[in-house]
Motif scaffolding. Structure first.
Motif, PDB file in Angstrom:
ATOM      1  N   TYR A   1       6.706  10.297  17.268  1.00 56.44           N
ATOM      2  CA  TYR A   1       5.706   9.094  17.234  1.00 56.44           C
ATOM      3  C   TYR A   1       6.593   8.014  17.911  1.00 56.44           C
ATOM      4  N   LEU A   2       7.860   7.707  17.577  1.00 54.08           N
ATOM      5  CA  LEU A   2       8.511   6.550  18.410  1.00 54.08           C
ATOM      6  C   LEU A   2       8.296   6.818  19.827  1.00 54.08           C
TER       7      LEU A   2
ATOM      8  N   GLN B   1       0.860  -1.000  -0.065  1.00 52.60           N
ATOM      9  CA  GLN B   1       0.201   0.157  -0.042  1.00 52.60           C
ATOM     10  C   GLN B   1       1.011   1.224   0.065  1.00 52.60           C
ATOM     11  N   PRO B   2       0.382   2.308  -0.574  1.00 54.97           N
ATOM     12  CA  PRO B   2       1.040   3.562  -0.421  1.00 54.97           C
ATOM     13  C   PRO B   2       1.266   3.985   1.065  1.00 54.97           C
ATOM     14  N   TYR B   3       2.289   4.609   1.272  1.00 53.51           N
ATOM     15  CA  TYR B   3       2.900   4.938   2.979  1.00 53.51           C
ATOM     16  C   TYR B   3       1.341   5.765   3.364  1.00 53.51           C
ATOM     17  N   GLU B   4       0.851   6.641   2.725  1.00 44.01           N
ATOM     18  CA  GLU B   4      -0.273   7.567   3.083  1.00 44.01           C
ATOM     19  C   GLU B   4      -1.355   6.717   3.530  1.00 44.01           C
ATOM     20  N   GLN B   5      -1.624   5.603   2.813  1.00 46.50           N
ATOM     21  CA  GLN B   5      -2.959   4.757   3.139  1.00 46.50           C
ATOM     22  C   GLN B   5      -2.663   3.830   4.226  1.00 46.50           C
ATOM     23  N   CYS B   6      -1.139   3.436   4.564  1.00 45.89           N
ATOM     24  CA  CYS B   6      -0.637   2.480   5.555  1.00 45.89           C
ATOM     25  C   CYS B   6      -0.227   3.191   6.834  1.00 45.89           C
ATOM     26  N   CYS B   7       1.120   3.068   7.050  1.00 48.76           N
ATOM     27  CA  CYS B   7       1.426   3.536   8.215  1.00 48.76           C
ATOM     28  C   CYS B   7       1.597   5.124   8.326  1.00 48.76           C
ATOM     29  N   GLY B   8       1.358   5.862   7.042  1.00 50.43           N
ATOM     30  CA  GLY B   8       1.350   7.277   7.279  1.00 50.43           C
ATOM     31  C   GLY B   8      -0.069   7.764   7.801  1.00 50.43           C
ATOM     32  N   ARG B   9      -1.064   6.981   7.743  1.00 49.30           N
ATOM     33  CA  ARG B   9      -2.299   7.616   8.302  1.00 49.30           C
ATOM     34  C   ARG B   9      -2.006   7.581  10.005  1.00 49.30           C
ATOM     35  N   TRP B  10      -1.398   6.513  10.577  1.00 51.37           N
ATOM     36  CA  TRP B  10      -1.160   6.806  11.986  1.00 51.37           C
ATOM     37  C   TRP B  10      -0.057   7.895  12.212  1.00 51.37           C
ATOM     38  N   HIS B  11       0.870   7.913  11.584  1.00 51.02           N
ATOM     39  CA  HIS B  11       1.760   9.037  11.877  1.00 51.02           C
ATOM     40  C   HIS B  11       1.062  10.518  11.420  1.00 51.02           C
ATOM     41  N   ALA B  12       0.257  10.514  10.650  1.00 51.82           N
ATOM     42  CA  ALA B  12      -0.468  11.907  10.235  1.00 51.82           C
ATOM     43  C   ALA B  12      -1.494  12.097  11.367  1.00 51.82           C
ATOM     44  N   ALA B  13      -2.303  11.061  11.873  1.00 48.74           N
ATOM     45  CA  ALA B  13      -3.213  11.292  13.023  1.00 48.74           C
ATOM     46  C   ALA B  13      -2.330  11.912  14.253  1.00 48.74           C
ATOM     47  N   PHE B  14      -1.250  11.410  14.535  1.00 53.96           N
ATOM     48  CA  PHE B  14      -0.500  11.617  15.846  1.00 53.96           C
ATOM     49  C   PHE B  14      -0.166  12.952  15.483  1.00 53.96           C
ATOM     50  N   ALA B  15       0.436  13.145  14.155  1.00 54.08           N
ATOM     51  CA  ALA B  15       0.837  14.640  14.311  1.00 54.08           C
ATOM     52  C   ALA B  15       0.066  15.829  14.158  1.00 54.08           C
ATOM     53  N   ALA B  16      -1.352  15.396  13.946  1.00 55.34           N
ATOM     54  CA  ALA B  16      -2.537  16.334  13.901  1.00 55.34           C
ATOM     55  C   ALA B  16      -2.990  16.237  15.232  1.00 55.34           C
ATOM     56  N   GLY B  17      -2.526  15.615  16.456  1.00 60.18           N
ATOM     57  CA  GLY B  17      -2.859  15.786  17.754  1.00 60.18           C
ATOM     58  C   GLY B  17      -4.071  14.781  18.098  1.00 60.18           C
ATOM     59  N   GLN B  18      -4.369  13.871  17.154  1.00 61.18           N
ATOM     60  CA  GLN B  18      -5.344  12.642  17.469  1.00 61.18           C
ATOM     61  C   GLN B  18      -4.871  11.637  18.177  1.00 61.18           C
ATOM     62  N   GLY B  19      -3.722  11.576  18.578  1.00 58.14           N
ATOM     63  CA  GLY B  19      -3.057  10.338  19.611  1.00 58.14           C
ATOM     64  C   GLY B  19      -2.577   9.330  18.624  1.00 58.14           C
ATOM     65  N   LEU B  20      -2.338   8.261  19.369  1.00 57.39           N
ATOM     66  CA  LEU B  20      -1.996   7.063  18.505  1.00 57.39           C
ATOM     67  C   LEU B  20      -3.259   6.233  18.375  1.00 57.39           C
ATOM     68  N   GLN B  21      -3.328   5.698  17.123  1.00 56.12           N
ATOM     69  CA  GLN B  21      -4.482   5.153  16.546  1.00 56.12           C
ATOM     70  C   GLN B  21      -4.406   3.731  15.932  1.00 56.12           C
TER      71      GLN B  21
END
Length: 130
Positions: free
Chosen positions: A53-54, A11-31
Motif C-alpha cells: 500500500y505504501l 473510529q475502529p481501524y476497519e471503518q477508518c484507514c482499514g477501508r482504504w487498505h482493504a479496497a487496495f488489497a481487493a484490487g480496487q486501487g487507491l481510494q
C-alpha cells in the motif's frame, strides 16, 4: 472486537484507514478521497507494515524501489495532524508529527508532505522534514 485506528481518529481501524487498505488489497486501487485521508492511511500502513500500500500510494516519480518492514521492537506511539491545505484540485500539503520508540529511544518525525492527484487518485509526492 474492534481495533482502534492507528491514525488517531476515534473510529475502529476497519471503518477508518482499514477501508482504504482493504479496497487496495481487493484490487480496487487507491481510494482515499483527499490528501489528509491518504496521509492518515499511509501512517496506519507504516504501523501495520502494509508495504504494498505504501509503495502504491507513493508517486511513481519519487517512489523508492522497495521498503523495509519495521525493525523488530519498533513501537509507533501516535500521529498528530498539524494542518491540511489544498492548493487546488490536484495539489495539497499535510503537516504532521509521527512519534515512535525503538530500543528505549523516542523518535519524532515532523514533516510537511506534498500530495498530487492524478486521474482522480491522490499520491504522496515528497516532504520537507523539520
Amino acid at each position: 472486537m474492534t481495533t482502534p485506528c492507528p491514525c488517531g481518529r476515534p473510529q475502529p481501524y476497519e471503518q477508518c484507514c482499514g477501508r482504504w487498505h482493504a479496497a487496495f488489497a481487493a484490487g480496487q486501487g487507491l481510494q482515499a478521497p483527499d490528501a489528509e485521508q491518504l496521509m492518515r492511511s499511509r501512517y496506519s500502513a507504516f504501523v501495520r507494515d502494509e508495504l504494498a500500500y505504501l509503495l502504491a500510494s507513493w508517486h511513481a516519480s519519487t517512489r523508492p524501489a522497495s521498503l523495509e518492514p519495521n525493525e523488530a521492537g519498533l513501537k509507533w506511539l501516535g500521529l498528530e495532524l498539524k494542518s491540511h491545505r489544498q492548493q487546488d484540485a490536484t495539489h495539497a500539503t499535510v503537516s504532521f508529527v509521527a512519534r515512535s520508540k525503538l530500543g528505549g529511544r523516542a523518535h519524532r518525525l515532523a514533516e510537511t508532505s506534498r500530495f498530487v492527484r492524478e486521474d482522480g487518485v491522490w499520491y504522496y509526492l515528497d516532504g520537507d522534514v523539520g
